[in-house]
Design a protein around this motif. Structure first.
Motif, PDB file in Angstrom:
ATOM      1  N   LYS A  94       0.806  -1.210   0.000  1.00  0.00           N
ATOM      2  CA  LYS A  94       0.000   0.000   0.000  1.00  0.00           C
ATOM      3  C   LYS A  94       0.844   1.268   0.000  1.00  0.00           C
ATOM      4  CE  LYS A  94      -3.879  -2.199   2.421  1.00  0.00           C
ATOM      5  NZ  LYS A  94      -4.768  -2.163   3.617  1.00  0.00           N
ATOM      6  N   ASN A 105      -4.430  -7.610   0.268  1.00  0.00           N
ATOM      7  CA  ASN A 105      -3.190  -6.866   0.071  1.00  0.00           C
ATOM      8  C   ASN A 105      -2.184  -7.330   1.132  1.00  0.00           C
ATOM      9  OD1 ASN A 105      -1.141  -4.660   0.302  1.00  0.00           O
ATOM     10  ND2 ASN A 105      -2.447  -3.703  -1.243  1.00  0.00           N
ATOM     11  N   SER A 134       0.410   4.220  -3.936  1.00  0.00           N
ATOM     12  CA  SER A 134      -1.038   4.442  -3.872  1.00  0.00           C
ATOM     13  C   SER A 134      -1.811   3.810  -5.013  1.00  0.00           C
ATOM     14  CB  SER A 134      -1.324   5.947  -3.842  1.00  0.00           C
ATOM     15  OG  SER A 134      -0.878   6.571  -5.038  1.00  0.00           O
ATOM     16  N   GLU A 166       0.731  -5.989   2.039  1.00  0.00           N
ATOM     17  CA  GLU A 166       1.451  -4.928   2.751  1.00  0.00           C
ATOM     18  C   GLU A 166       2.945  -5.247   2.906  1.00  0.00           C
ATOM     19  OE1 GLU A 166      -1.358  -2.705   5.665  1.00  0.00           O
ATOM     20  OE2 GLU A 166      -1.792  -4.840   5.948  1.00  0.00           O
ATOM     21  N   GLU A 183      -4.385   0.526  -4.332  1.00  0.00           N
ATOM     22  CA  GLU A 183      -5.681   0.739  -3.698  1.00  0.00           C
ATOM     23  C   GLU A 183      -6.563   1.680  -4.516  1.00  0.00           C
ATOM     24  OE1 GLU A 183      -6.689  -0.621  -0.484  1.00  0.00           O
ATOM     25  OE2 GLU A 183      -5.046  -1.930  -1.073  1.00  0.00           O
TER      26      GLU A 183
END
Length: 368
Positions: A49, A80, A52, A82, A55
């Motif tokens: 994330k 996701n 940008s 991360e 998302e």
């Protein structure tokens, strides 16, 4: 030399065909019968994330396209990771356990995820590598021409240095994560333009694409070389540019050297307007995301003619040769074409770019 030559005209024609008459190609001509109707589930695994785009663009665009292709009966199961490879492996295992129909995989670690790709194949679930080429029995791959991205960045950096650019110019290279195969391709493309034309004074592979790691690396390079002896910075993406600029400012530098980027993030576009970042690479995410959704649905529904039209190129991974692929072209984004690219394509509105301190700079280039 690269094995793949991209023809924008040909790709456009293929997409046009796939979007029109070929969408309903389900019988004859060697096409397999559909194996699934519209009530299908696409598993979507995205890596992080920090950037940008995942998302804001990739997930919603893929979800909307799947819905439109399946008369609003298909759905996307999304996760996701991360930046955590172990977390992504667990997410993929859950999708296998949930018996999704197909998986779009944007790998955190292309090598580490190979075991889960094999498990998916054994469970009869095709895996399409998205944006990053994962290892294992991948069915197809959709991404941008990554070496071309690096070439565009390298050429742009030379343009910024001007006609007198030469071996006396010292460049710092801030490459992407060593676990991301795209990073190596970006680097290879950039070096094909920069080698023999400028001096690569320092080069770093930046763990996890993390801006904080890029900042630390840049601070180290400044300490070694001296800020005034750095003529340009190759940054593999936009997020790292933020950390690079922080390192320069911490060293008291106000007149920044030209810095490249990639992804056309909003912060980067604003930095380009202000003159703090020289360029980014605009990758039309809607084209990539919609192509991935089309490939996933076609694969599950057995529309082989459509699938083959969408995946007309081939690429190699360390574990498989001749993977069907679609590679989308890219554009160098500078002050001169912001309006003709990210604004025209609806990625950003001028009002989003030209906020506060950027208003006057926007006005100077006719962006309002």
């Amino acid at each position: 030399m690269r094995r793949i030559a991209i023809s924008v005209a040909a790709s456009s024609m293929i997409l046009a065909l796939a979007g029109c008459s070929m969408l309903n190609a389900t019988g004859g001509g060697g096409t397999a019968s559909p194996t699934k109707g519209d009530d299908l589930t696409v598993g979507l695994l995205l890596p992080e994330k920090v950037n940008s785009r995942y998302e804001k663009f990739d997930h919603p665009i893929i979800a909307a396209k799947v819905a439109s292709l399946t008369h609003n009966q298909g759905k996307v199961e999304y996760a996701n990771a991360e930046q955590d490879a172990s977390k992504q492996a667990a997410q993929m295992q859950k999708m296998i356990d949930d018996k999704v129909d197909v998986i779009l995989l944007d790998a955190v670690d292309s090598h580490a995820i190979a075991g889960e790709v094999q498990k998916a194949k054994e469970a009869g679930i095709p895996v399409i590598a998205y944006d990053r080429l994962a290892e294992g029995p991948i069915e197809a791959y959709v991404s941008f021409d990554n070496e071309l991205v690096g070439e565009v960045q390298g050429r742009s950096l030379l343009d910024a240095l001007g006609e007198k650019a030469g071996m006396s110019d010292r460049i710092v290279m801030m490459n992407g994560s060593p676990t991301d195969p795209n990073a190596g391709q970006f680097k290879q493309g950039a070096l094909s333009e920069l080698n023999g034309k400028v001096t690569i004074a320092e080069s770093y592979d930046t763990k996890d694409w993390d801006p904080k790691n890029a900042q630390a690396n840049m601070a180290e390079a400044i300490a070694k070389l001296g800020a005034k002896k750095i003529d340009g910075v190759y940054s593999a993406n936009d997020a790292m540019v933020g950390g690079i600029i922080k390192a320069f400012k911490a060293a008291g530098v106000t007149d920044l050297p030209p810095i490249t980027g990639q992804d056309a993030e909003l912060d980067a576009v604003q930095r380009i307007v202000a003159g703090d970042q020289y360029m980014s690479v605009y990758k039309p995410y809607p084209d990539e995301a919609e192509a991935a959704a089309e490939m996933a649905v076609a694969k599950v529904q057995g529309k082989d003619i459509q699938f083959d039209a969408l995946a007309s190129d081939t690429v190699d991974s360390p574990t498989r040769k001749d993977i069907p692929a679609q590679l989308v072209s890219v554009v160098a984004l500078t002050k001169s074409n912001i309006k003709a690219t990210v604004v025209k394509d609806g990625i950003y509105k001028p009002a989003e770019i030209c906020t506060g301190k950027y208003a006057s700079a926007c006005a100077s280039i006719g962006l309002k």
